[in-house]
Design an enzyme around this catalytic site. Structure first.
Site, PDB file in Angstrom:
ATOM      1  N   LYS A   1      16.998  21.248 -10.396  1.00 32.98           N
ATOM      2  CA  LYS A   1      16.243  20.072 -10.823  1.00 32.98           C
ATOM      3  C   LYS A   1      17.074  19.029 -11.542  1.00 32.98           C
ATOM      4  O   LYS A   1      18.023  19.334 -12.248  1.00 32.98           O
ATOM      5  CB  LYS A   1      15.095  20.505 -11.728  1.00 32.98           C
TER       6      LYS A   1
ATOM      7  N   SER B   1      16.039  21.605 -15.621  1.00 37.41           N
ATOM      8  CA  SER B   1      14.911  22.492 -15.868  1.00 37.41           C
ATOM      9  C   SER B   1      15.447  23.825 -16.357  1.00 37.41           C
ATOM     10  O   SER B   1      16.511  24.268 -15.927  1.00 37.41           O
ATOM     11  CB  SER B   1      14.126  22.686 -14.566  1.00 37.41           C
TER      12      SER B   1
ATOM     13  N   GLU C   1       9.785   8.556 -16.843  1.00 29.10           N
ATOM     14  CA  GLU C   1       8.411   9.020 -17.079  1.00 29.10           C
ATOM     15  C   GLU C   1       7.932   8.616 -18.474  1.00 29.10           C
ATOM     16  O   GLU C   1       6.779   8.228 -18.676  1.00 29.10           O
ATOM     17  CB  GLU C   1       8.342  10.543 -16.925  1.00 29.10           C
TER      18      GLU C   1
ATOM     19  N   HIS D   1       0.839  -1.222   0.000  1.00 27.17           N
ATOM     20  CA  HIS D   1       0.000   0.000   0.000  1.00 27.17           C
ATOM     21  C   HIS D   1       0.866   1.261   0.000  1.00 27.17           C
ATOM     22  O   HIS D   1       0.437   2.312   0.469  1.00 27.17           O
ATOM     23  CB  HIS D   1      -0.959   0.047   1.202  1.00 27.17           C
TER      24      HIS D   1
END
Ligand code: ARG
Length: 425
Positions: free
Chosen positions: A285, A279, A292, A158
């Site tokens: 970043k 970024s 992704e 979970h």
């Protein structure tokens, strides 16, 4: 517009521009060029061996096909939309190169058995590539698993800390998934390995052909048994796409984990520069874009499976032009899967694991609560349910005192169960 010279005998006009637009497949089925040429070579050699065409014509067809293969390799082959698809483009070029003998190649053959053969050959290679890509991915996982056989990390259920595991254990779970994926591609590649050639349009052919010879030359195990099945079956492509969809979904799960682990909130791993982006506005970043995109491309692969299954589901036997729509789904899925496999293998191979962050996280959320209960069962002969309740109280007490369960003093534990002794730690 002039009539098509492949079937123009009874046509007085050519297709409208819209007809050409909807009908043409050369823009995508040019990817079958190598398979198409190989199929034609096998077919022409068989026709000559059977005396259906003479040796001189067969030799000139073979030479013409070799010249076309070279043109394709050099990027000089003139693909023309008016010839609709790869089969007619190759034949039209052949007739330019060798003259009327080119017209003998299509004896005892139809584009229906031709395209089914081409696509089986292409998907056979795609299955082999997927198996190869999965093996590379497994090797990368195994290397990390060996390196981190003793690196403690929290195991989750979970997404809540559950029990401590090792990073090696976690990596090996994906090795198992990839092994089953490999098996699925292996099965699909074996099952599809039968040759449609000789089925012609749908009913076979009256020429005395040798289906065993063409099947052998193309590396198929045997000719397909039923000619109507041979030209209309695409479940072999669906099997590849189903295997690809499952493999992509499995990759996507790991991509999701990398995505979480690479976030400073976890800090479990650091992605190499080679697989990160920055970024343009936030200098700090380090984004896991490759992970992704692997996650996102799963949609494209599954979409390809659904698209082809939908094409097939209402088709009567035998060939219908709907089947021309099989290729883009197969190519789109294969491109996405091949790229995802390479990206995941690269990311895993170059991932830096942060054992200290994993260890810290493994100590939060009292992940040793089950071990305490198990100790009470093993050493104090408590029923597991009772042990579970005692351990739950110990967790509550640890939270009151602001410590983790493994640091709760013995005196506190003894209040909950006098049988608890020093060995518990
Ligand atoms: N381009 C066609 C396809 O991909 C080749 C087969 C055409 N057959 C036909 N009967 N029109 O399916």
């Amino acid at each position: 517009m002039t009539a098509n010279r492949m079937w123009g005998g009874r046509f007085t006009g050519g297709p409208s521009a819209i007809m050409e637009e909807i009908n043409t497949s050369i823009d995508f089925d040019r990817r079958l060029a190598e398979e198409d040429i190989a199929g034609s070579e096998a077919h022409a050699a068989m026709l000559a061996a059977r005396g259906i065409i003479d040796k001189v014509d067969a030799d000139s067809i073979a030479a013409g096909l070799a010249a076309i293969r070279a043109e394709i390799g050099q990027g000089t082959f003139p693909y023309r939309r008016e010839f609709e698809d790869i089969h007619m483009n190759v034949e039209a070029r052949l007739s330019e190169l060798i003259g009327p003998a080119a017209g003998r190649l299509h004896t005892a053959r139809s584009r229906n058995d031709q395209v089914a053969t081409d696509l089986r050959l292409w998907v056979r290679k795609a299955c082999a590539r997927a198996e190869q890509g999965l093996a590379e991915f497994q090797r990368a996982l195994l290397t990390q698993a060996e390196r981190h056989a003793g690196t403690i990390m929290p195991g989750f259920t979970h997404m809540q800390p559950a029990q401590p595991v090792t990073f090696g254990h976690h990596c090996l779970a994906y090795v198992e998934m990839a092994e089953r994926d490999r098996g699925r591609f292996g099965d699909a590649g074996r099952r599809l390995n039968e040759c449609p050639l000789g089925a012609a349009a749908l009913a076979g052919t009256a020429y005395d052909i040798d289906r065993g010879a063409t099947a052998r030359q193309l590396g198929f195990d045997r000719p397909m048994r039923n000619s109507m099945d041979a030209v209309s079956a695409r479940d072999f492509a669906l099997e590849y796409l189903a295997a690809a969809a499952i493999a992509a979904a499995n990759l996507s799960r790991l991509a999701e984990e990398i995505f979480l682990w690479a976030s400073p909130a976890f800090g479990f791993v650091r992605l190499p520069d080679a697989f990160s982006t920055g970024s343009s506005i936030m200098p700090q970043k380090r984004n896991p874009d490759a992970a992704e995109l692997v996650r996102a491309k799963t949609g494209r692969v599954l979409g390809s499976f659904v698209a082809l299954l939908t094409v097939i589901k209402g088709l009567p036997l035998a060939y219908c032009k709907d089947l021309q729509e099989d290729k883009e789904s197969v190519f789109a899925a294969a491109d996405a899967l091949d790229l995802c496999l390479a990206a995941m293998a690269g990311m895993i191979a170059q991932l830096t694991v942060e054992p200290a962050a994993m260890k810290r996280a493994a100590e939060t959320g009292h992940p040793t609560a089950t071990d305490l209960a198990d100790w009470l069962v093993a050493k104090a002969n408590r029923p597991f349910r009772e042990a579970h309740a005692i351990s739950a109280k110990a967790v509550a007490r640890a939270e009151e005192l602001g410590v983790t369960l493994d640091r709760l003093p013995l005196a506190e534990l003894k209040k909950l169960d006098p049988a608890i002794a020093e060995g518990i730690y």
